[in-house]
Write an enzyme that holds these catalytic residues in place. Structure first.
Site, short mmCIF file in Angstrom:
data_model
loop_
_atom_site.label_atom_id
_atom_site.label_comp_id
_atom_site.label_asym_id
_atom_site.label_seq_id
_atom_site.Cartn_x
_atom_site.Cartn_y
_atom_site.Cartn_z
N LYS A 90 3.97 -3.06 -6.00
CA LYS A 90 4.32 -2.67 -4.64
C LYS A 90 5.77 -2.17 -4.55
CE LYS A 90 0.81 -5.73 -2.57
NZ LYS A 90 0.50 -6.70 -1.49
N TYR A 114 -6.11 0.24 2.71
CA TYR A 114 -6.22 -1.11 3.25
C TYR A 114 -7.15 -1.18 4.46
CZ TYR A 114 -2.76 -3.51 0.31
OH TYR A 114 -2.09 -4.11 -0.74
N ASN A 116 5.03 -8.92 -1.51
CA ASN A 116 4.61 -9.89 -2.52
C ASN A 116 4.26 -9.23 -3.85
OD1 ASN A 116 2.15 -8.82 -1.84
ND2 ASN A 116 1.18 -10.76 -1.30
N HIS A 162 -0.68 -6.11 -6.02
CA HIS A 162 -2.04 -6.16 -5.46
C HIS A 162 -3.02 -6.23 -6.61
CE1 HIS A 162 -5.74 -4.93 -3.36
NE2 HIS A 162 -5.95 -4.17 -4.42
N GLU A 178 -11.67 0.72 -5.28
CA GLU A 178 -10.21 0.92 -5.35
C GLU A 178 -9.82 1.77 -6.56
OE1 GLU A 178 -9.14 -3.30 -3.09
OE2 GLU A 178 -8.45 -2.97 -5.15
P1 ATP Z 1 -3.65 -8.07 -2.23
O1 ATP Z 1 -4.87 -7.57 -1.50
O2 ATP Z 1 -2.41 -7.27 -1.93
O3 ATP Z 1 -3.91 -8.26 -3.69
P2 ATP Z 1 -4.26 -10.73 -1.42
O4 ATP Z 1 -5.67 -10.39 -1.76
O5 ATP Z 1 -3.64 -11.93 -2.06
O6 ATP Z 1 -3.29 -9.52 -1.70
P3 ATP Z 1 -4.94 -10.20 1.33
O7 ATP Z 1 -5.44 -11.27 2.23
O8 ATP Z 1 -5.91 -9.21 0.78
O9 ATP Z 1 -4.11 -10.91 0.15
O10 ATP Z 1 -3.79 -9.43 2.12
C1 ATP Z 1 -3.36 -8.15 1.68
C2 ATP Z 1 -1.86 -8.07 1.75
O11 ATP Z 1 -1.45 -8.16 3.09
C3 ATP Z 1 -1.11 -9.21 1.05
O12 ATP Z 1 -0.90 -9.00 -0.31
C4 ATP Z 1 0.20 -9.22 1.79
O13 ATP Z 1 1.06 -8.20 1.28
C5 ATP Z 1 -0.22 -8.86 3.19
N1 ATP Z 1 -0.41 -10.06 4.00
C6 ATP Z 1 -1.44 -10.95 3.93
N2 ATP Z 1 -1.30 -11.94 4.82
C7 ATP Z 1 -0.17 -11.64 5.53
C8 ATP Z 1 0.52 -12.25 6.60
N3 ATP Z 1 0.07 -13.38 7.17
N4 ATP Z 1 1.65 -11.66 7.04
C9 ATP Z 1 2.11 -10.52 6.50
N5 ATP Z 1 1.50 -9.89 5.46
C10 ATP Z 1 0.39 -10.44 4.99
MG MG Z 2 -6.63 -8.59 -1.07
#
Ligand code: ATP
Ligand code: MG
Length: 138
Positions: A9, A49, A112, A115, A126
């Protein structure tokens, strides 16, 4: 062998940590079989997304993902999807186990660092979003 879609990211490219993350990915037994650096437009981030469009954080997430370059990758290993999710660690870095990418690199729950696809079906979608078959070399 299984494939998963990984994104380094904008918080990673901003801090020049692409190589540091890739070293950990490779040390964990995942092979980077395709990779490119892109700057997603807001519209492209929203499309990628789209599964999260009802979530409260959707707009912030898409602005962040289009705030700077990303590195998109296809990773391959046995059980790559689940394996990479373990290597990444919990979504919120405060909950990520020691040794995981998010524990080491992530700045916040939004920034974070990485992804990874969460299912076979999403991995296929994807990967096809960013890569054609000829770009993946195992
Ligand atoms: P990713 O899809 O990026 O691998 P993930 O599967 O662990 O991460 P998801 O629930 O799919 O988490 O959320 C997608 C992304 O949205 C997260 O990686 C994070 O960057 C962001 N995100 C998730 N929850 C929150 C939140 N509560 N507040 C802000 N950003 C969030
Ligand atoms: Mg995810």
């Amino acid at each position: 062998m299984e494939r998963t879609l990984s994104i380094l990211k904008p918080d990673i490219t901003r801090r020049n940590l692409t190589g540091a993350v890739n070293e950990k990915i490779e040390k964990n037994g995942l092979r980077i079989i395709a990779q490119k650096r892109l700057h997603l437009s807001l519209e492209e981030a929203q499309k990628f997304y789209a599964v999260h469009k009802e979530r409260s954080f959707f707009n912030d997430l898409c602005s962040f993902m289009s705030s700077g370059p990303v590195v998109v990758q296809v990773l391959e290993s046995d059980n790559a999807i689940e394996h990479y999710r373990k290597v990444m660690g919990a979504t919120n870095p405060a909950n990520a186990d020691e040794g995981t990418l998010r524990h080491e690199f992530a700045e916040s729950i939004e920034a974070n660092s990485v992804h990874g696809s969460d299912s076979l079906e999403n991995a296929a979608k994807e990967i096809a979003f960013f890569f054609s078959e000829i770009e993946m070399v195992g």
